[in-house]
Motif scaffolding. Structure first.
Motif, mmCIF file in Angstrom:
data_model
loop_
_atom_site.group_PDB
_atom_site.id
_atom_site.type_symbol
_atom_site.label_atom_id
_atom_site.label_comp_id
_atom_site.label_asym_id
_atom_site.label_seq_id
_atom_site.Cartn_x
_atom_site.Cartn_y
_atom_site.Cartn_z
ATOM 1 N N ARG A 25 1.211 12.893 16.730
ATOM 2 C CA ARG A 25 0.291 12.446 18.047
ATOM 3 C C ARG A 25 -1.097 13.394 18.157
ATOM 4 O O ARG A 25 -2.087 12.839 18.281
ATOM 5 C CB ARG A 25 1.127 12.454 19.387
ATOM 6 N N GLU A 26 -0.925 14.654 18.023
ATOM 7 C CA GLU A 26 -2.025 15.763 18.028
ATOM 8 C C GLU A 26 -2.683 15.587 16.912
ATOM 9 O O GLU A 26 -4.177 15.731 17.106
ATOM 10 C CB GLU A 26 -1.238 16.892 18.372
ATOM 11 N N HIS A 27 -2.381 15.445 15.758
ATOM 12 C CA HIS A 27 -3.095 15.596 14.524
ATOM 13 C C HIS A 27 -3.362 14.491 13.711
ATOM 14 O O HIS A 27 -4.429 14.604 12.751
ATOM 15 C CB HIS A 27 -2.518 16.663 13.689
ATOM 16 N N SER A 28 -2.725 13.378 14.000
ATOM 17 C CA SER A 28 -2.994 12.367 13.423
ATOM 18 C C SER A 28 -3.904 11.299 13.648
ATOM 19 O O SER A 28 -4.597 11.482 14.922
ATOM 20 C CB SER A 28 -1.461 11.686 12.951
ATOM 21 N N THR A 29 -3.977 10.174 12.958
ATOM 22 C CA THR A 29 -4.862 8.893 13.760
ATOM 23 C C THR A 29 -3.848 7.916 14.165
ATOM 24 O O THR A 29 -2.896 7.966 14.090
ATOM 25 C CB THR A 29 -5.692 8.421 12.605
ATOM 26 N N GLU A 30 -4.302 6.894 14.885
ATOM 27 C CA GLU A 30 -3.924 5.994 15.726
ATOM 28 C C GLU A 30 -3.096 5.294 14.427
ATOM 29 O O GLU A 30 -2.084 4.616 14.436
ATOM 30 C CB GLU A 30 -4.606 5.028 16.590
ATOM 31 N N LEU A 31 -3.926 4.690 13.430
ATOM 32 C CA LEU A 31 -3.390 4.001 12.057
ATOM 33 C C LEU A 31 -2.376 4.612 11.554
ATOM 34 O O LEU A 31 -1.237 3.994 11.246
ATOM 35 C CB LEU A 31 -4.541 3.958 11.211
ATOM 36 N N THR A 155 4.816 -5.559 16.636
ATOM 37 C CA THR A 155 4.422 -5.746 17.840
ATOM 38 C C THR A 155 4.247 -4.303 18.637
ATOM 39 O O THR A 155 3.202 -4.099 19.228
ATOM 40 C CB THR A 155 5.035 -6.785 18.557
ATOM 41 N N ALA A 156 5.284 -3.651 18.412
ATOM 42 C CA ALA A 156 5.311 -2.403 19.186
ATOM 43 C C ALA A 156 4.355 -1.405 18.383
ATOM 44 O O ALA A 156 3.868 -0.163 19.162
ATOM 45 C CB ALA A 156 6.715 -1.760 18.933
ATOM 46 N N TYR A 157 4.032 -1.529 17.106
ATOM 47 C CA TYR A 157 3.202 -0.658 16.305
ATOM 48 C C TYR A 157 2.303 -1.452 15.470
ATOM 49 O O TYR A 157 2.430 -1.625 14.455
ATOM 50 C CB TYR A 157 4.129 0.450 15.377
ATOM 51 N N PRO A 158 1.170 -1.997 16.107
ATOM 52 C CA PRO A 158 0.378 -2.789 15.420
ATOM 53 C C PRO A 158 -0.311 -2.488 14.233
ATOM 54 O O PRO A 158 -0.530 -1.321 13.837
ATOM 55 C CB PRO A 158 -0.661 -3.276 16.496
ATOM 56 N N ARG A 159 -0.444 -3.214 13.277
ATOM 57 C CA ARG A 159 -1.158 -3.107 12.167
ATOM 58 C C ARG A 159 -2.691 -3.705 12.164
ATOM 59 O O ARG A 159 -3.102 -4.530 11.649
ATOM 60 C CB ARG A 159 -0.222 -3.991 10.822
ATOM 61 N N ILE A 160 -3.333 -2.866 12.910
ATOM 62 C CA ILE A 160 -4.725 -3.307 13.145
ATOM 63 C C ILE A 160 -5.736 -2.661 11.956
ATOM 64 O O ILE A 160 -5.586 -1.631 11.623
ATOM 65 C CB ILE A 160 -5.328 -2.392 14.423
ATOM 66 N N VAL A 167 -6.027 2.439 2.962
ATOM 67 C CA VAL A 167 -6.502 2.950 1.402
ATOM 68 C C VAL A 167 -7.481 3.753 2.048
ATOM 69 O O VAL A 167 -7.784 4.829 0.953
ATOM 70 C CB VAL A 167 -7.044 1.572 0.883
ATOM 71 N N LYS A 168 -8.598 3.837 2.902
ATOM 72 C CA LYS A 168 -9.744 4.519 3.384
ATOM 73 C C LYS A 168 -8.863 5.918 3.682
ATOM 74 O O LYS A 168 -9.422 7.063 3.603
ATOM 75 C CB LYS A 168 -10.558 3.969 4.678
ATOM 76 N N ALA A 169 -7.792 5.708 4.671
ATOM 77 C CA ALA A 169 -7.027 7.034 4.866
ATOM 78 C C ALA A 169 -6.620 7.780 3.579
ATOM 79 O O ALA A 169 -6.594 8.935 3.731
ATOM 80 C CB ALA A 169 -5.998 6.737 5.847
ATOM 81 N N PHE A 170 -6.338 7.235 2.806
ATOM 82 C CA PHE A 170 -5.548 7.834 1.321
ATOM 83 C C PHE A 170 -6.752 8.422 0.830
ATOM 84 O O PHE A 170 -6.602 9.566 0.496
ATOM 85 C CB PHE A 170 -5.059 6.863 0.500
ATOM 86 N N PHE A 171 -7.855 7.844 0.561
ATOM 87 C CA PHE A 171 -9.041 8.567 -0.333
ATOM 88 C C PHE A 171 -9.382 9.831 0.703
ATOM 89 O O PHE A 171 -9.846 10.618 0.175
ATOM 90 C CB PHE A 171 -10.129 7.442 -0.185
ATOM 91 N N GLY A 172 -9.598 9.367 2.070
ATOM 92 C CA GLY A 172 -10.091 10.694 2.912
ATOM 93 C C GLY A 172 -9.207 11.751 2.905
ATOM 94 O O GLY A 172 -9.711 12.823 2.951
ATOM 95 N N GLY A 173 -7.897 11.560 2.503
ATOM 96 C CA GLY A 173 -7.143 12.596 2.414
ATOM 97 C C GLY A 173 -7.104 13.454 1.051
ATOM 98 O O GLY A 173 -6.542 14.591 1.051
#
Length: 217
Positions: A25-31, A155-160, A167-173
């Motif tokens: 929670r502290e270090h990651s993103t909502e996605l 529903t509990a953890y949406p795929r927004i 894919v953008k998160a992968f590349f950013g990493g």
């Protein structure tokens, strides 16, 4: 978040799991948080479906840490992001005096979570993390997964905007170290986003080996 998950599929109520969640929670993103939670629930359900004996706490820590290597705080300059996440999990578990065998299981699960064709022959936690990731990212096993549970998890953890966002998160990493993706499926991401980038070709690497071949024995 309160959910209606069955007790068999809930996040383990342990100090280790709670602290892993806090780090995520502290270090990651909502996605990435929602993705990691879905991966755990998908994986644990798949394990129950297959009547596999697995350690839910270890599986949860693996899911929580599996993409932390994409986050700058945990990212090295040269290692694969999977290895960075695995190393972060190792440090976390060692600090909690978790036995080395269990630490190694989590390390392997995270390090190999993008490596097809191998994990199904390994410990259940390793195999399940791979299958949970495969379901959430690629839809592998979608039709075999119970539809009601699948909808409950999503529903509990949406795929927004997940397909584009992951894919953008992968590349950013690993944009700062595209060479670390050589030989992995993530090389496709670098070729998609870096103009003119081509991952090294294995056949070319063999041809340019410094060894001199002999024509005769």
């Amino acid at each position: 978040m309160t959910t209606a998950f069955t007790s068999a599929n809930r996040i383990p109520d342990t100090k280790l799991a709670r602290e892993a969640t806090e780090i995520l929670r502290e270090h990651s993103t909502e996605l990435l948080y929602n993705h990691s939670m879905r991966v755990f629930h998908f994986a644990s359900t798949q394990g129950r479906q297959a009547k596999m004996k697995f350690d839910a706490e270890l599986l949860y820590v693996g899911a929580a840490f599996h993409d932390l290597g994409l986050i700058r705080k945990f990212s090295s300059e040269t290692e694969r992001f999977e290895v960075d996440g695995a190393n972060a999990a190792r440090q976390f578990l060692a600090a909690h005096q978790v036995p080395e065998e269990q630490i190694q299981t989590v390390w392997e699960a995270i390090a190999l979570h993008t490596t097809p064709g191998v994990t199904q022959y390994m410990r259940p936690e390793v195999a399940l993390l791979f299958s949970g990731v495969g379901l959430d990212v690629l839809g592998e096993g979608y039709d075999a997964f119970p539809a009601e549970e699948r909808e409950e998890i999503v529903t509990a953890y949406p795929r927004i905007h997940f397909k584009e966002g992951i894919v953008k998160a992968f590349f950013g990493g690993f944009a700062h170290k595209p060479g670390s993706t050589w030989g992995t499926v993530k090389a496709d991401v670098c070729e998609r986003f870096i103009e003119g980038y081509r991952s090294p070709n294995f056949c070319d690497l063999i041809a340019h080996s410094p060894f001199a071949d002999s024509a005769v024995r």
